[in-house]
Design a protein around this motif. Structure first.
Motif, PDB file in Angstrom:
ATOM      1  N   GLY A   1      29.075   1.935  -3.640  1.00  0.00           N
ATOM      2  CA  GLY A   1      29.695   2.084  -2.331  1.00  0.00           C
ATOM      3  C   GLY A   1      28.829   2.781  -1.298  1.00  0.00           C
ATOM      4  N   LYS A   2      27.562   3.034  -1.637  1.00  0.00           N
ATOM      5  CA  LYS A   2      26.669   3.733  -0.706  1.00  0.00           C
ATOM      6  C   LYS A   2      25.392   2.934  -0.486  1.00  0.00           C
ATOM      7  N   GLY A   3      24.677   3.336   0.544  1.00  0.00           N
ATOM      8  CA  GLY A   3      23.385   2.717   0.789  1.00  0.00           C
ATOM      9  C   GLY A   3      22.303   3.356  -0.062  1.00  0.00           C
ATOM     10  N   PRO A   4      21.131   2.724  -0.149  1.00  0.00           N
ATOM     11  CA  PRO A   4      20.023   3.309  -0.911  1.00  0.00           C
ATOM     12  C   PRO A   4      19.622   4.670  -0.344  1.00  0.00           C
ATOM     13  N   GLN A   5      19.395   5.611  -1.245  1.00  0.00           N
ATOM     14  CA  GLN A   5      19.001   6.966  -0.864  1.00  0.00           C
ATOM     15  C   GLN A   5      17.562   7.195  -1.288  1.00  0.00           C
ATOM     16  N   PHE A   6      16.733   7.635  -0.348  1.00  0.00           N
ATOM     17  CA  PHE A   6      15.321   7.891  -0.632  1.00  0.00           C
ATOM     18  C   PHE A   6      15.175   8.986  -1.683  1.00  0.00           C
ATOM     19  N   ILE A   7      14.314   8.715  -2.700  1.00  0.00           N
ATOM     20  CA  ILE A   7      14.048   9.723  -3.727  1.00  0.00           C
ATOM     21  C   ILE A   7      12.641  10.281  -3.551  1.00  0.00           C
ATOM     22  N   ILE A   8      11.651   9.404  -3.615  1.00  0.00           N
ATOM     23  CA  ILE A   8      10.261   9.835  -3.561  1.00  0.00           C
ATOM     24  C   ILE A   8       9.398   8.629  -3.209  1.00  0.00           C
ATOM     25  N   ASP A   9       8.260   8.889  -2.583  1.00  0.00           N
ATOM     26  CA  ASP A   9       7.346   7.809  -2.238  1.00  0.00           C
ATOM     27  C   ASP A   9       5.932   8.173  -2.670  1.00  0.00           C
ATOM     28  N   ILE A  10       5.062   7.179  -2.673  1.00  0.00           N
ATOM     29  CA  ILE A  10       3.677   7.403  -3.049  1.00  0.00           C
ATOM     30  C   ILE A  10       2.809   6.376  -2.340  1.00  0.00           C
ATOM     31  N   ARG A  11       1.658   6.838  -1.861  1.00  0.00           N
ATOM     32  CA  ARG A  11       0.738   5.907  -1.193  1.00  0.00           C
ATOM     33  C   ARG A  11      -0.225   5.331  -2.231  1.00  0.00           C
ATOM     34  N   SER A  12      -0.830   4.222  -1.887  1.00  0.00           N
ATOM     35  CA  SER A  12      -1.640   3.505  -2.871  1.00  0.00           C
ATOM     36  C   SER A  12      -2.933   4.228  -3.222  1.00  0.00           C
ATOM     37  N   ASN A  13      -3.305   5.252  -2.431  1.00  0.00           N
ATOM     38  CA  ASN A  13      -4.517   5.999  -2.751  1.00  0.00           C
ATOM     39  C   ASN A  13      -4.229   7.183  -3.684  1.00  0.00           C
ATOM     40  N   MET A  14      -2.989   7.254  -4.193  1.00  0.00           N
ATOM     41  CA  MET A  14      -2.588   8.310  -5.122  1.00  0.00           C
ATOM     42  C   MET A  14      -2.173   7.661  -6.440  1.00  0.00           C
ATOM     43  N   ASP A  15      -2.193   8.449  -7.529  1.00  0.00           N
ATOM     44  CA  ASP A  15      -1.691   7.914  -8.792  1.00  0.00           C
ATOM     45  C   ASP A  15      -0.504   8.709  -9.328  1.00  0.00           C
ATOM     46  N   LYS A  16      -0.206   9.831  -8.689  1.00  0.00           N
ATOM     47  CA  LYS A  16       0.923  10.644  -9.156  1.00  0.00           C
ATOM     48  C   LYS A  16       1.442  11.481  -8.006  1.00  0.00           C
ATOM     49  N   ARG A  17       2.747  11.620  -7.979  1.00  0.00           N
ATOM     50  CA  ARG A  17       3.353  12.513  -6.996  1.00  0.00           C
ATOM     51  C   ARG A  17       4.611  13.112  -7.617  1.00  0.00           C
ATOM     52  N   GLN A  18       4.794  14.401  -7.399  1.00  0.00           N
ATOM     53  CA  GLN A  18       5.945  15.086  -7.995  1.00  0.00           C
ATOM     54  C   GLN A  18       6.889  15.591  -6.926  1.00  0.00           C
TER      55      GLN A  18
ATOM     56  N   ASP B   1       0.815  -1.207   0.000  1.00  0.00           N
ATOM     57  CA  ASP B   1       0.000   0.000   0.000  1.00  0.00           C
ATOM     58  C   ASP B   1       0.852   1.262   0.000  1.00  0.00           C
ATOM     59  N   TYR B   2       2.128   1.058  -0.232  1.00  0.00           N
ATOM     60  CA  TYR B   2       3.064   2.184  -0.167  1.00  0.00           C
ATOM     61  C   TYR B   2       4.239   1.813  -1.053  1.00  0.00           C
ATOM     62  N   PHE B   3       4.733   2.757  -1.843  1.00  0.00           N
ATOM     63  CA  PHE B   3       5.813   2.473  -2.781  1.00  0.00           C
ATOM     64  C   PHE B   3       6.866   3.568  -2.683  1.00  0.00           C
ATOM     65  N   ILE B   4       8.110   3.131  -2.809  1.00  0.00           N
ATOM     66  CA  ILE B   4       9.231   4.058  -2.681  1.00  0.00           C
ATOM     67  C   ILE B   4      10.207   3.817  -3.817  1.00  0.00           C
ATOM     68  N   TRP B   5      10.843   4.871  -4.269  1.00  0.00           N
ATOM     69  CA  TRP B   5      11.975   4.773  -5.174  1.00  0.00           C
ATOM     70  C   TRP B   5      13.236   5.178  -4.422  1.00  0.00           C
ATOM     71  N   TYR B   6      14.264   4.332  -4.593  1.00  0.00           N
ATOM     72  CA  TYR B   6      15.568   4.605  -4.011  1.00  0.00           C
ATOM     73  C   TYR B   6      16.618   4.686  -5.113  1.00  0.00           C
ATOM     74  N   LYS B   7      17.649   5.472  -4.852  1.00  0.00           N
ATOM     75  CA  LYS B   7      18.817   5.583  -5.726  1.00  0.00           C
ATOM     76  C   LYS B   7      20.007   5.052  -4.952  1.00  0.00           C
ATOM     77  N   GLN B   8      20.764   4.150  -5.553  1.00  0.00           N
ATOM     78  CA  GLN B   8      21.941   3.623  -4.873  1.00  0.00           C
ATOM     79  C   GLN B   8      23.169   3.821  -5.746  1.00  0.00           C
ATOM     80  N   GLU B   9      24.086   4.640  -5.242  1.00  0.00           N
ATOM     81  CA  GLU B   9      25.354   4.866  -5.922  1.00  0.00           C
ATOM     82  C   GLU B   9      26.378   3.853  -5.416  1.00  0.00           C
TER      83      GLU B   9
END
Lengths: 111, 115
Positions: free
Chosen positions: A41-58, A31-39
């Protein structure tokens, strides 16, 4: 079983182009989705998230789209820069805090 | 700089050794996590602590023993590991998912090599 996966393992773009990274998920309980960026030698870095009751987030230069009908998630990066080169993971979460990651897409931005 | 600090950054140990990985966060988060990440693969959840209590154990072998001494610290005690346990071990923290989900914030990991 639950899984979150990606259509394409690699994406190569020119600097200044827009990038679109796709992700398919199979667990309807997410019910929740996240995008991470991993460079490297580093850990995943939070980019943006969205809840399942939404269809778009900027966010800043990024947009996440969620299509629950076809269980598809995408990350759009505007005016891609060389610093955006990394592995991008989508992840699906449930209300008890468990995150399941997709396989990852390698984004390479050429100057 | 990440707000989740993991030490050591690198660790090489033999199969009979006992070592510990440490994780610290000062964001006031009350949920902390351990993940294992093999090369070119996504992170895989191992353990979840919520309010200093173990809430999820993803069927992890007993040679991995987590500990949460307080709300800011998370340890992973290692004993009698196997070569296949070589990986990047990531710690993350978030607010507990008792209400709207909150994103997990990751440290840069400990790269573990088992000889």
């Amino acid at each position: 079983g639950e899984s979150v996966g990606l259509h394409l393992p690699t994406l190569s773009v020119q600097e200044g182009d827009n990038s679109i990274i796709n992700c398919a998920y199979s667990n309807s309980a997410s019910d929740y989705f996240i995008w991470y960026k991993q460079e490297s030698g580093k850990g995943p870095q939070f980019i943006i998230d969205i809840r399942s009751n939404m269809d778009k987030r900027q966010g800043q230069r990024v947009t996440v789209l969620l299509n629950k009908t076809v269980k598809h998630l995408s990350l759009q990066i505007a005016a891609t820069q060389p610093g955006d080169s990394a592995v991008y993971f989508c992840a699906g979460g449930t209300s008890y805090g468990k995150l399941t990651f997709g396989q990852g897409t390698i984004l390479t931005v050429h100057p | 700089d990440t707000e989740v600090t993991q030490t050591p950054k690198h660790l090489v140990m033999g199969m009979t050794n006992k070592k510990s990985l440490k994780c610290e966060q000062h964001m006031g988060h009350r949920a902390m996590y351990w993940y294992k990440q093999k090369a070119k693969k996504p992170p895989e959840l191992m353990f979840v602590y919520s309010y200093e209590k173990l809430s999820i154990n993803e069927s992890v072998p007993s040679r991995f023993s987590p500990e949460c001494p307080n709300s800011s610290l998370l340890n992973l005690h290692l004993h009698a590991l196997q070569p296949e346990d070589s990986a990047l071990y990531l710690c993350a923290s978030s607010q507990p998912a008792t209400g709207p989900n909150q994103p997990q914030h990751f440290g840069d990991g400990t790269r573990l090599s088992i000889l």
